[in-house]
Design an enzyme around this catalytic site. Structure first.
Site, PDB file in Angstrom:
ATOM      1  CG  PHE A   1      58.939  36.611  40.749  1.00  0.00           C
ATOM      2  CD1 PHE A   1      59.611  35.588  41.413  1.00  0.00           C
ATOM      3  CD2 PHE A   1      57.687  36.342  40.194  1.00  0.00           C
ATOM      4  CE1 PHE A   1      59.050  34.315  41.508  1.00  0.00           C
ATOM      5  CE2 PHE A   1      57.123  35.082  40.290  1.00  0.00           C
ATOM      6  CZ  PHE A   1      57.805  34.064  40.928  1.00  0.00           C
ATOM      7  CB  ILE A   2      59.789  36.031  35.995  1.00  0.00           C
ATOM      8  CG1 ILE A   2      58.484  35.705  36.734  1.00  0.00           C
ATOM      9  CG2 ILE A   2      60.068  35.016  34.889  1.00  0.00           C
ATOM     10  CD1 ILE A   2      57.220  35.813  35.882  1.00  0.00           C
TER      11      ILE A   2
ATOM     12  CB  SER B   1      50.173  45.395  39.469  1.00  0.00           C
ATOM     13  OG  SER B   1      48.907  45.799  39.887  1.00  0.00           O
TER      14      SER B   1
ATOM     15  CB  SER C   1      49.708  37.922  30.902  1.00  0.00           C
ATOM     16  OG  SER C   1      48.719  37.653  31.865  1.00  0.00           O
TER      17      SER C   1
ATOM     18  CE1 TYR D   1      50.745  42.857  33.099  1.00  0.00           C
ATOM     19  CE2 TYR D   1      49.148  41.091  32.852  1.00  0.00           C
ATOM     20  CZ  TYR D   1      50.442  41.510  33.056  1.00  0.00           C
ATOM     21  OH  TYR D   1      51.437  40.586  33.209  1.00  0.00           O
TER      22      TYR D   1
ATOM     23  CE  LYS E   1      52.857  41.748  30.010  1.00  0.00           C
ATOM     24  NZ  LYS E   1      54.319  41.707  29.827  1.00  0.00           N
TER      25      LYS E   1
ATOM     26  CG  ASN F   1      47.662  32.685  38.469  1.00  0.00           C
ATOM     27  OD1 ASN F   1      47.026  32.509  37.427  1.00  0.00           O
ATOM     28  ND2 ASN F   1      47.299  33.571  39.373  1.00  0.00           N
TER      29      ASN F   1
HETATM   30  C1  UD2 Z   1      47.091  36.676  37.524  1.00  0.00           C
HETATM   31  C2  UD2 Z   1      48.346  37.469  37.317  1.00  0.00           C
HETATM   32  C3  UD2 Z   1      48.096  38.701  36.515  1.00  0.00           C
HETATM   33  C4  UD2 Z   1      47.355  38.377  35.229  1.00  0.00           C
HETATM   34  C5  UD2 Z   1      46.103  37.558  35.551  1.00  0.00           C
HETATM   35  C6  UD2 Z   1      45.421  37.066  34.289  1.00  0.00           C
HETATM   36  C7  UD2 Z   1      49.742  37.041  39.279  1.00  0.00           C
HETATM   37  C8  UD2 Z   1      50.275  37.591  40.540  1.00  0.00           C
HETATM   38  N1  UD2 Z   1      48.886  37.851  38.610  1.00  0.00           N
HETATM   39  O1  UD2 Z   1      46.186  37.395  38.322  1.00  0.00           O
HETATM   40  O2  UD2 Z   1      49.325  39.332  36.213  1.00  0.00           O
HETATM   41  O3  UD2 Z   1      48.223  37.669  34.364  1.00  0.00           O
HETATM   42  O4  UD2 Z   1      46.440  36.387  36.300  1.00  0.00           O
HETATM   43  O5  UD2 Z   1      44.145  36.632  34.534  1.00  0.00           O
HETATM   44  O6  UD2 Z   1      50.086  35.955  38.829  1.00  0.00           O
HETATM   45  N2  UD2 Z   1      43.265  36.142  46.262  1.00  0.00           N
HETATM   46  C9  UD2 Z   1      42.715  36.038  47.521  1.00  0.00           C
HETATM   47  N3  UD2 Z   1      43.327  36.691  48.545  1.00  0.00           N
HETATM   48  C10 UD2 Z   1      44.454  37.449  48.385  1.00  0.00           C
HETATM   49  C11 UD2 Z   1      44.988  37.572  47.066  1.00  0.00           C
HETATM   50  C12 UD2 Z   1      44.366  36.906  46.023  1.00  0.00           C
HETATM   51  O7  UD2 Z   1      41.669  35.382  47.720  1.00  0.00           O
HETATM   52  O8  UD2 Z   1      44.959  38.014  49.366  1.00  0.00           O
HETATM   53  C13 UD2 Z   1      42.621  35.415  45.155  1.00  0.00           C
HETATM   54  C14 UD2 Z   1      42.188  36.354  44.032  1.00  0.00           C
HETATM   55  O9  UD2 Z   1      40.910  36.836  44.282  1.00  0.00           O
HETATM   56  C15 UD2 Z   1      42.253  35.421  42.815  1.00  0.00           C
HETATM   57  C16 UD2 Z   1      43.361  34.411  43.181  1.00  0.00           C
HETATM   58  O10 UD2 Z   1      43.584  34.535  44.573  1.00  0.00           O
HETATM   59  O11 UD2 Z   1      41.030  34.747  42.663  1.00  0.00           O
HETATM   60  C17 UD2 Z   1      44.662  34.685  42.438  1.00  0.00           C
HETATM   61  O12 UD2 Z   1      44.944  36.066  42.585  1.00  0.00           O
HETATM   62  P1  UD2 Z   1      46.348  36.705  42.092  1.00  0.00           P
HETATM   63  O13 UD2 Z   1      46.255  38.158  42.366  1.00  0.00           O
HETATM   64  O14 UD2 Z   1      47.504  35.962  42.664  1.00  0.00           O
HETATM   65  O15 UD2 Z   1      46.391  36.395  40.541  1.00  0.00           O
HETATM   66  P2  UD2 Z   1      45.295  36.646  39.372  1.00  0.00           P
HETATM   67  O16 UD2 Z   1      44.898  35.285  38.896  1.00  0.00           O
HETATM   68  O17 UD2 Z   1      44.244  37.577  39.767  1.00  0.00           O
END
Ligand code: UD2
Length: 318
Positions: A16-17, A84, A123, A147, A151, A176
């Site tokens: 992706f990136i 992930s 990250s 993870y 990092k 994000n």
């Molecule tokens: C991001 C990064 C991860 C790491 C992390 C550091 C992405 C994709 N992942 O994870 O690599 O750097 O930050 O803290 O950028 N959510 C929902 N429903 C869904 C999916 C997600 O409610 O179907 C919520 C999830 O619970 C979270 C928010 O959306 O509160 C963001 O979730 P994410 O998986 O996109 O990214 P994050 O912040 O967990």
């Protein structure tokens, strides 16, 4: 004075990136090699530049492949990783082989082949769930997953290579990241890619917890800008920089913005909070602004619109 990019290697360049970085480098007239094992990257991500780059299907764990890909390069953009968080929790050993040892091998190949600078993808995960906001680089890291540890280890090694081996290194702590080509197909995919697909398929999304959690979403093209600045700015070697926008978006509001773009009127289903989820994440980008001249230019609604257009086309092709 800015340094020139010269010949560049992008590890994970079919991802992706990485594919957006490769595209921007080609647009600037760089000679680009992409190294990717296609475990999560896709050749289709390189369709637009396929004829203008050297593509090597191979693994960062293989020092010979790495060495031949790095030979003659001035700059390496290291994006290849198991990206992930949950996957690293399920596979702490195999993910460390890629994310820890693989990164050391990238640094070593760079050193041995006279590469000038390596820009590494780190990250916001390194901050863990410390409650202070916004996150500044001066805060003590608090890694909560393999993870995040991987990092953080990458950052330490990068600093070590800068100090001990005079290889220039710069680490970027991505918040994000979202945009075209983010793969929505896994349950661990970025929330924007998942919500885009759900809205286009008129399916109810799942929100973990009450949806009041917030994130700092940064458009992939702004992350590309940060990478190019990190590769070309003098006197920033050995440092880490937050790359975000300093704006926060609530997950509930995010769904309604995406649903509005798709004309979807479904309300989300709220389920239990996701284990390990942090509540709020917000970057201070002061250091990147001052030392790199970084300034995100895509506001959130514009980035979301562009991303939505891409998913609409992508959904048609599936
Ligand atoms: C991001 C990064 C991860 C790491 C992390 C550091 C992405 C994709 N992942 O994870 O690599 O750097 O930050 O803290 O950028 N959510 C929902 N429903 C869904 C999916 C997600 O409610 O179907 C919520 C999830 O619970 C979270 C928010 O959306 O509160 C963001 O979730 P994410 O998986 O996109 O990214 P994050 O912040 O967990």
């Amino acid at each position: 004075m800015a340094l020139t990019l010269g010949k560049a290697l992008v590890t994970g360049g079919a991802g992706f990136i990485g594919s957006h970085i490769a595209e921007a480098l080609v647009a600037q007239g760089c000679e680009v090699t992409v190294l990717d094992n296609l475990s999560s990257g896709r050749l289709a991500n390189l369709d637009v530049i396929r004829e203008r780059i050297t593509f090597v299907e191979g693994d960062i764990e293989d020092p010979e492949v790495l060495s031949s890909a790095a030979r003659g390069c001035d700059t390496v953009f290291h994006q290849a990783a198991v990206v992930s968080v949950p996957q690293t929790i399920h596979q702490p050993v195999t993910s460390a082989a890629v994310n820890d040892l693989g990164t050391i091998k990238v640094l070593e190949a760079a050193r041995q082949n006279g590469v000038r600078r390596v820009v590494l993808a780190s990250s916001s995960a390194v901050y863990g769930d410390v409650p202070q906001l916004p996150k500044t680089e001066a805060m003590a890291p608090s890694p909560l997953s393999p993870y995040a540890i991987q990092k953080l280890t990458n950052e330490f090694y990068a600093e070590l290579y800068h100090r001990m081996y005079a290889l220039q290194t710069v680490c970027l702590r991505y918040f994000n990241v979202y945009g075209p080509r983010q793969d929505p197909s896994s349950p661990y995919s970025g929330v924007i890619s998942i919500f885009m697909r759900k809205a286009l398929e008129n399916q109810q999304p799942m929100i973990y917890g009450d949806g009041r959690q917030t994130r700092d979403f940064v458009f992939v093209k702004d992350v590309v800008q940060a990478n190019i600045l990190a590769a070309t700015h003098e006197s920033v070697s050995g440092r880490v920089f937050n790359i975000g926008t300093s704006n926060s978006v609530e997950i509930n509001a995010l769904w309604y913005s995406i649903a509005a773009l798709a004309g979807c009127i479904l309300s989300p289903e709220h389920v239990d909070p996701r284990p390990g989820d942090i509540v709020h994440s917000l970057a201070s980008i002061q250091r990147a602004k001052e030392q790199l001249g970084f300034q995100p230019v895509h506001d959130f609604s514009e980035g979301l619109q562009k991303t939505f257009e891409w998913y609409r086309q992508y959904a048609r092709k599936e």
